[in-house]
Motif scaffolding. Structure first.
Motif, PDB file in Angstrom:
ATOM      1  N   SER A   1      45.744  43.941  48.133  1.00  0.00           N
ATOM      2  CA  SER A   1      46.561  42.728  48.037  1.00  0.00           C
ATOM      3  C   SER A   1      45.759  41.566  47.471  1.00  0.00           C
ATOM      4  O   SER A   1      46.244  40.813  46.619  1.00  0.00           O
ATOM      5  CB  SER A   1      47.097  42.356  49.426  1.00  0.00           C
TER       6      SER A   1
ATOM      7  N   ALA B   1      45.253  42.187  43.814  1.00  0.00           N
ATOM      8  CA  ALA B   1      46.478  41.927  43.052  1.00  0.00           C
ATOM      9  C   ALA B   1      46.775  40.438  42.987  1.00  0.00           C
ATOM     10  O   ALA B   1      47.118  39.901  41.930  1.00  0.00           O
ATOM     11  CB  ALA B   1      47.649  42.674  43.699  1.00  0.00           C
ATOM     12  N   ALA B   2      46.651  39.751  44.135  1.00  0.00           N
ATOM     13  CA  ALA B   2      46.931  38.320  44.153  1.00  0.00           C
ATOM     14  C   ALA B   2      45.944  37.542  43.290  1.00  0.00           C
ATOM     15  O   ALA B   2      46.288  36.539  42.671  1.00  0.00           O
ATOM     16  CB  ALA B   2      46.889  37.802  45.594  1.00  0.00           C
TER      17      ALA B   2
ATOM     18  N   SER C   1      44.580  38.609  40.547  1.00  0.00           N
ATOM     19  CA  SER C   1      44.848  38.828  39.127  1.00  0.00           C
ATOM     20  C   SER C   1      46.118  38.145  38.649  1.00  0.00           C
ATOM     21  O   SER C   1      46.299  37.941  37.452  1.00  0.00           O
ATOM     22  CB  SER C   1      44.960  40.339  38.851  1.00  0.00           C
ATOM     23  N   ILE C   2      46.993  37.783  39.585  1.00  0.00           N
ATOM     24  CA  ILE C   2      48.263  37.181  39.190  1.00  0.00           C
ATOM     25  C   ILE C   2      48.088  35.813  38.527  1.00  0.00           C
ATOM     26  O   ILE C   2      48.708  35.538  37.497  1.00  0.00           O
ATOM     27  CB  ILE C   2      49.210  37.111  40.409  1.00  0.00           C
TER      28      ILE C   2
ATOM     29  N   LEU D   1      56.110  37.231  39.688  1.00  0.00           N
ATOM     30  CA  LEU D   1      54.734  37.477  40.129  1.00  0.00           C
ATOM     31  C   LEU D   1      54.316  36.503  41.218  1.00  0.00           C
ATOM     32  O   LEU D   1      53.644  36.878  42.188  1.00  0.00           O
ATOM     33  CB  LEU D   1      53.785  37.364  38.932  1.00  0.00           C
TER      34      LEU D   1
ATOM     35  N   ALA E   1      53.222  37.476  44.962  1.00  0.00           N
ATOM     36  CA  ALA E   1      51.926  37.088  45.541  1.00  0.00           C
ATOM     37  C   ALA E   1      52.116  36.429  46.900  1.00  0.00           C
ATOM     38  O   ALA E   1      51.342  36.657  47.829  1.00  0.00           O
ATOM     39  CB  ALA E   1      51.194  36.142  44.581  1.00  0.00           C
TER      40      ALA E   1
ATOM     41  N   LEU F   1      52.865  39.021  49.628  1.00  0.00           N
ATOM     42  CA  LEU F   1      51.753  39.876  50.033  1.00  0.00           C
ATOM     43  C   LEU F   1      51.127  39.390  51.338  1.00  0.00           C
ATOM     44  O   LEU F   1      50.843  40.167  52.248  1.00  0.00           O
ATOM     45  CB  LEU F   1      50.689  39.914  48.929  1.00  0.00           C
TER      46      LEU F   1
ATOM     47  N   GLY G   1      45.120  44.256  36.237  1.00  0.00           N
ATOM     48  CA  GLY G   1      45.972  44.265  37.424  1.00  0.00           C
ATOM     49  C   GLY G   1      45.957  45.590  38.144  1.00  0.00           C
ATOM     50  O   GLY G   1      47.000  46.055  38.625  1.00  0.00           O
TER      51      GLY G   1
ATOM     52  N   LEU H   1      47.377  45.433  41.716  1.00  0.00           N
ATOM     53  CA  LEU H   1      48.832  45.292  41.725  1.00  0.00           C
ATOM     54  C   LEU H   1      49.510  46.613  41.382  1.00  0.00           C
ATOM     55  O   LEU H   1      50.491  47.011  42.010  1.00  0.00           O
ATOM     56  CB  LEU H   1      49.243  44.201  40.731  1.00  0.00           C
TER      57      LEU H   1
END
Length: 371
Positions: free
Chosen positions: A88, A91-92, A94-95, A155, A159, A162, A244, A247
């Motif tokens: 998480s 992913a967060a 990279s957002i 996105l 985020a 998450l 990502g 993600l």
């Protein structure tokens, strides 16, 4: 002549009957309203507690009841929360860079490989869009700004969700550990409720065992297999540096849980691998992705329905229908409801057999003896 019934007495009897029923209905409605915000949390707590109750029972032979619950709680946090939190956070993290690249158009994209144009149906269209994005990203962003803006909002919302999801998992794990500490009392209570519903202690125990086995089967065969799939393809994503990767790993697990082929995610990653890496690396990544994406075909038959009196297709139908009706928690609701319904239907079909046989024994007695 019969003596007439007093209207006053009749009204009093009606009030005596209806008033307690009204108060009982009001009490039930208030209890449901108070518990409704916590239904999801309670269901996940029950799921975790049921899945880890056998381990808790074994640990109690070596340590105290409370210490066993603490050990399982900490271990469950390490097994479930640590990988989820890492993915998480990845992913967060990279957002924001993706959103910034969408808004400014400064992100550079490698040109598409020649193989993209040869893809059936969508090859030429994908090649044209990819070429435009790689050669003139500002114009590409300007042309597709509304679609990219909607994608950026999605996105951002993802985020934010998450963090809430991780907190919900933490709370479920904590409550599950507490439930395990009082597992015998909780199990006795549920057994009494089911015995009251079915009218028999034996039937209540039978359905409680069926529900517990179904929950464990779904947890192992659906969530467990989806986690293995996401882990396998995620290793490949991080190994070749797919943008990502965290993600995409979470999305792979989500797709595996809802019974959607993970190849939907791995195919774009394979195309990226052939455009950004050498042919040898891309081929190795392709083989690895196919193995990871199709691993569920081998694992699910081994995990789902094993040891159950309910066939695997029935469980899978319950899982898919439950997700469509109730969301993620419907995995277990749908499977449990359909499993119980299947057993009840089988018992009803069995009772339609002729009651008397030539030997004087009923077919129902034969079924009971077989059991």
């Amino acid at each position: 002549m019969a003596e007439s019934v007093s209207p006053k007495l009749t009204t009093g009897k009606v009030v005596d009957v209806l008033l307690p029923l009204f108060l009982l209905a009001l009490l039930i409605a208030l209890c449901v309203q108070l518990l409704l915000p916590f239904v999801g949390l309670l269901i996940w707590t029950i799921i975790f507690a049921v899945c880890f109750y056998p381990l808790h029972r074994k640990l109690r032979t070596k340590v105290s009841n409370r210490m066993s619950a603490i050990i399982i709680g900490l271990g469950l946090s390490a097994i479930v929360l640590v990988p989820t939190t890492i993915a998480s956070i990845s992913a967060a993290g990279s957002i924001p860079s993706v959103i910034a690249a969408i808004q400014t158009g400064e992100k550079t994209v490698p040109p598409p490989p020649a193989r993209v144009k040869e893809l059936p149906l969508v090859g030429k269209r994908v090649d044209a869009l990819w070429t435009q994005a790689s050669t003139d990203m500002p114009s590409f962003v300007k042309k597709y700004r509304p679609q990219l803006a909607d994608f950026a909002k999605t996105l951002v919302a993802f985020a934010g969700s998450l963090f809430v999801t991780v907190l919900a998992i933490v709370a479920s794990v904590i409550f599950a550990a507490i439930t395990l500490a009082y597992s015998e009392s909780a199990r006795a209570f549920i057994g009494n409720v089911l015995a009251r519903i079915t009218g028999s202690r034996k039937e209540g125990e039978h359905y409680m065992a069926l529900i517990g086995a179904t929950i464990k089967s779904v947890a192992n065969g659906v969530i467990g297999v989806a986690f293995v799939q996401a882990l396998l393809v995620g290793i490949g994503f991080f190994a070749i540096g797919v943008p990502g990767a965290g993600l995409l790993s979470i999305l792979a697990m989500a797709l595996g849980v809802v019974q959607v082929p993970v190849l939907i995610i791995t195919i774009p990653a394979i195309i990226y691998a052939f455009s950004a890496e050498t042919t040898t690396v891309a081929i190795i990544f392709t083989v690895w992705s196919i193995i990871g994406g199709l691993s569920d075909a081998v694992l699910k038959p081994l995990m789902i329905g094993h040891g159950l009196e309910v066939p695997m297709p029935v469980i899978l139908l319950g899982v898919i229908g439950g997700v469509m009706a109730f969301g993620l928690v419907g995995l277990f609701i749908g499977a449990v409801v359909l499993a119980v319904g299947y057993v009840l239907f089988n018992e009803w079909v069995g009772r339609t057999e002729p009651a008397a046989r030539s030997d004087g024994k009923s077919s129902s007695a034969k079924l009971q003896g077989a059991k």
